[in-house]
Design an enzyme around this catalytic site. Sequence first.
Site, PDB file in Angstrom:
ATOM      1  N   HIS A 160     -15.000  -3.913  37.468  1.00 45.31           N
ATOM      2  CA  HIS A 160     -15.390  -4.999  38.379  1.00 45.31           C
ATOM      3  C   HIS A 160     -15.207  -6.389  37.776  1.00 45.31           C
ATOM      4  O   HIS A 160     -15.530  -7.394  38.427  1.00 45.31           O
ATOM      5  CB  HIS A 160     -16.855  -4.853  38.779  1.00 45.31           C
ATOM      6  N   LYS A 215     -23.834 -17.357  46.230  1.00 48.87           N
ATOM      7  CA  LYS A 215     -23.410 -16.307  45.296  1.00 48.87           C
ATOM      8  C   LYS A 215     -24.147 -16.565  43.990  1.00 48.87           C
ATOM      9  O   LYS A 215     -24.742 -17.608  43.818  1.00 48.87           O
ATOM     10  CB  LYS A 215     -21.882 -16.343  45.068  1.00 48.87           C
ATOM     11  N   ARG A 216     -24.103 -15.639  43.068  1.00 55.05           N
ATOM     12  CA  ARG A 216     -24.764 -15.875  41.777  1.00 55.05           C
ATOM     13  C   ARG A 216     -24.193 -17.154  41.183  1.00 55.05           C
ATOM     14  O   ARG A 216     -23.024 -17.494  41.386  1.00 55.05           O
ATOM     15  CB  ARG A 216     -24.535 -14.688  40.846  1.00 55.05           C
ATOM     16  N   LYS A 240     -17.502 -19.356  38.995  1.00 49.35           N
ATOM     17  CA  LYS A 240     -17.557 -19.476  40.465  1.00 49.35           C
ATOM     18  C   LYS A 240     -17.532 -20.948  40.895  1.00 49.35           C
ATOM     19  O   LYS A 240     -17.354 -21.276  42.052  1.00 49.35           O
ATOM     20  CB  LYS A 240     -18.806 -18.759  40.973  1.00 49.35           C
ATOM     21  N   THR A 298     -17.298 -10.483  47.638  1.00 47.34           N
ATOM     22  CA  THR A 298     -17.579  -9.773  48.893  1.00 47.34           C
ATOM     23  C   THR A 298     -18.290 -10.701  49.869  1.00 47.34           C
ATOM     24  O   THR A 298     -18.188 -10.536  51.081  1.00 47.34           O
ATOM     25  CB  THR A 298     -18.442  -8.521  48.612  1.00 47.34           C
ATOM     26  N   LYS A 328     -18.095 -11.402  54.163  1.00 48.85           N
ATOM     27  CA  LYS A 328     -19.244 -11.469  55.077  1.00 48.85           C
ATOM     28  C   LYS A 328     -19.240 -12.779  55.872  1.00 48.85           C
ATOM     29  O   LYS A 328     -19.500 -12.795  57.066  1.00 48.85           O
ATOM     30  CB  LYS A 328     -20.544 -11.311  54.269  1.00 48.85           C
TER      31      LYS A 328
HETATM   32  N1  LIG Z   1     -20.100  -7.093  37.650  1.00 43.96           N
HETATM   33  N2  LIG Z   1     -19.408  -7.442  38.375  1.00 43.96           N
HETATM   34  N3  LIG Z   1     -18.641  -7.789  39.062  1.00 43.96           N
HETATM   35  C1  LIG Z   1     -18.613  -8.260  40.397  1.00 43.96           C
HETATM   36  C2  LIG Z   1     -19.915  -8.991  40.768  1.00 43.96           C
HETATM   37  N4  LIG Z   1     -20.204 -10.050  39.935  1.00 43.96           N
HETATM   38  O1  LIG Z   1     -20.982  -8.138  40.807  1.00 43.96           O
HETATM   39  O2  LIG Z   1     -18.453  -7.116  41.225  1.00 43.96           O
HETATM   40  C3  LIG Z   1     -18.199  -7.398  42.584  1.00 43.96           C
HETATM   41  C4  LIG Z   1     -18.034  -6.080  43.300  1.00 43.96           C
HETATM   42  O3  LIG Z   1     -16.859  -5.464  42.945  1.00 43.96           O
HETATM   43  C5  LIG Z   1     -16.940  -8.272  42.758  1.00 43.96           C
HETATM   44  O4  LIG Z   1     -16.777  -8.571  44.103  1.00 43.96           O
HETATM   45  C6  LIG Z   1     -17.103  -9.549  41.951  1.00 43.96           C
HETATM   46  O5  LIG Z   1     -15.903 -10.273  42.032  1.00 43.96           O
HETATM   47  C7  LIG Z   1     -17.401  -9.185  40.488  1.00 43.96           C
HETATM   48  O6  LIG Z   1     -17.636 -10.347  39.729  1.00 43.96           O
END
Ligand SMILES: [N-]=[N+]=N[C@]1([C@H](N)O)O[C@H](CO)[C@@H](O)[C@H](O)[C@H]1O
Length: 832
Positions: A373, A565-566, A571, A673, A677
């Site tokens: 991820h 987002k976080r 970001k 994601t 949304k």
């Molecule tokens: N750990 N991790 N990774 C992430 C998110 N931060 O949770 O996973 C998400 C789910 O795959 C991704 O959409 C996102 O880009 C990626 O940074």
Amino acid sequence: MNQEPSPASFDQEREHTRTGMSKASLKRDFLDNLFYIQGRFREVATPHDLYMAAAYTTRDRLLARWVKSAQDFKTTHARTVCYLSAEFLLGPHLANNLVNLGIAETSTEAAEELDLDLNAIIEEEEEPGLGNGGLGRLAACFMDSLSTLQIPSIGYGIRYEFGIFDQMIENGWQVEKSDTWLRNGNPWEIPRPKIRFPVMYGGHTEQYRDHDGRPRTRWVPDLVIDGVAYDTPILGYGVGNVNLLRLWKAEASESFDFQAFNVGDYYGAVHAKIEAETISKVLYPNDEPEAGKELRLKQQFFFVSCSVQDMIRLQFNTVGPLETLADKFVAQLNDTHPALAVAELMRLLMDEHDMEWDQAWDITHRVFCYTNHTLLPEALETWSVSLFERLLPRHLEIVYAINQRFLDQVRVRFLGDEDRVRRMSLIAEDGERRVRMAHLAVVGSRAVNGVAELHSELVKTTLFRDFHELWPDRFHNVTNGVTPRRFMVVANPRLTRLITETCGSDAWIRDLDRLRELEAHATDPGLHERWHEVKIAAKRDLSAWLKHRTGVLLDPEAMFDVQAKRIHEYKRQHLNVLHIVRCYQRIKQNPNHDMVPRAFVFGGKAAPGYFMAKLIIKLINAIAEVVNKDPQVNGFIRVVFMPDFNVKNGQRLYPAANLSEQISLAGKEASGTGNMKFSMNGALTIGTLDGANVEIREEVGAENFFLFGMSAEEVNRRQHQGYRPWELYRGDPELRSDIDLINSGLFSHGDTQLFRPLTDQLVNQDPFMVLADYRAYLTCHDHVAEVYRDHHRWTRMSILNVARMGKFSSDRAIREYAERIWQVEPHPVGGG
Ligand SMILES: [N-]=[N+]=N[C@]1([C@H](N)O)O[C@H](CO)[C@@H](O)[C@H](O)[C@H]1O
């Protein structure tokens, strides 16, 4: 006649009991549950009592299907997907389950007839925040789609007593409050005290010969705790299938030591209990950087060991011989957090089930698949060999054995390339020796995938380049998706109704490509008007909620420009801030400046130990304070930081956004994601060619996407050429004045030092190239404003965005996993 009630008769016969879908049975059962479970009459019931009664009434309707599904999967030995994830960001259950049961409207009417407001009851639910962000929410979306696509599956994770912290904003700063989501009980889970497994830690290993004289190894731990299952039903949309989310809670095998108590050592008496429960006590609140803490490793091994032992138990209870475990089960590793499962299955097969290495490895390798991820180096988990050896001595032996066999392969394939051997080893030898969990996951899995096309390419060409050269067929891409049930039907019922009316059916809810039927109406004035009404209504709801929570009043007519987002430097929330400062300066320098009124809405938690992220939150709130009370500018721009961005509050935000900010440095956001949304709810995207933005732009059309900034290649090239952000600072007067204004103390009551750490880093290092994309970003925003002025053009683009989002349903992603990676078939259970 005492024959087991057949599933079909099960429903008919129970219609009169607790699973009827009619308004009458819902009302009856609600009042029954209020009395029999909450012990309350209507008149004295608290909002929490009403919620619990509604929850149990809804849960009962899940249980019937759950029991039937479990029976069916057991008797038919259905091939099952196990999704191992340290995080499941489920969000509130009630509204989602009412939609998936198809009784949302009936329940609303039933509530009205009882003079109750169902929305107020739904608001009562504490959300189970058992995740940090995208990765955890993806796991939850995938569970919804696995059930909706009728694929037998089990989600395995940790039942944290405390999930992601609740975020308060005090004097502009993030303040973390512990998340006591369980304090009022959890009606959606069923404790399974009899499903408990021993989890071992520490100690040493011993070699011995078994009864056939074969060399065997036993692990003699110095701590054993129990893992106990808590099951939550995951119902699919409009189907009879209910899958299982099994979360493990740590308990002491002996929760009270009477000997210690008898000698007055009261703390000693409960020491084991406290030590054990600590393991599933709290979620680590980091979204990317790894914790590297011993408790984190203990947590990971805890749920992995319970889950793999449970898979073996289910194998014995259904199919039988372990040799066919990989035919019955496929297990997806959601990032490296559960990667220990590879070594744990090897241990159990060899040490507890007397299997030889090769057979055990063949089964293990066919069971596991791994999803990466992130490419961020600081997020790639490694554990020191010393900690690994102390906590998991047997697993270290197995990791060494896996590594030896693996590196033999590498040496044969790449003769004499010891550099490659060193790069690919499961053990990092430079400096302190560390176990590379990503390498264990890749070597131990038969499939590895990234989460968006660009990301999966970068996984093959950078992060796992060596492994891709060795096993090219092992690497795949499955672009992320999100469930339209929660993020459209539950979050945005107005838009849902409008789309269903326009398309003439609600088939799109479980076949999102059907949204394409909206295209034909994209210029229809009638639809434009109603589309605008739906958006304005959502903006009004959000403004009312934000006014109540923050005191900031937003004008629903303004463009809602949202970044949620976080908080993380990659970001680039601070790039968004520079645009706001530019807008502020433009208005101050020219009050007659004809600017499209904008409401800048931010949301997102910062990891508690992440100083720069917390400073960015403070800067946003500091600017909001000045801008919102300045009569010269607050008619044009307002800024607000939405506290406690989570699934529940996200469901308020996605329907209300006009513009979705997806502005990460290209090559850094694996997928994203939230971008999906927002777009599914009619927001247009301003973004870079990063993660899934690339595919969203391909699907919605370049003309319906506000693109800016460097591509991943350009970023690479620019970094290799040597990036000197200070030259941009000196060379761009507007940029310089925006940064200088932040340093001036205007937004910090004259304190010129408060934001220095951020601005100095931007001018001197700027690791995520904010200054390099600044000018392009501003130019793009000017274009956004110009387009927004043309109401019908914007609305047409918004309709086309929604119409073309079919690809980003998590149903499509799960279908791809099922066909390309898991080789698993749907297994419908009747009564859907
Ligand atoms: N750990 N991790 N990774 C992430 C998110 N931060 O949770 O996973 C998400 C789910 O795959 C991704 O959409 C996102 O880009 C990626 O940074």
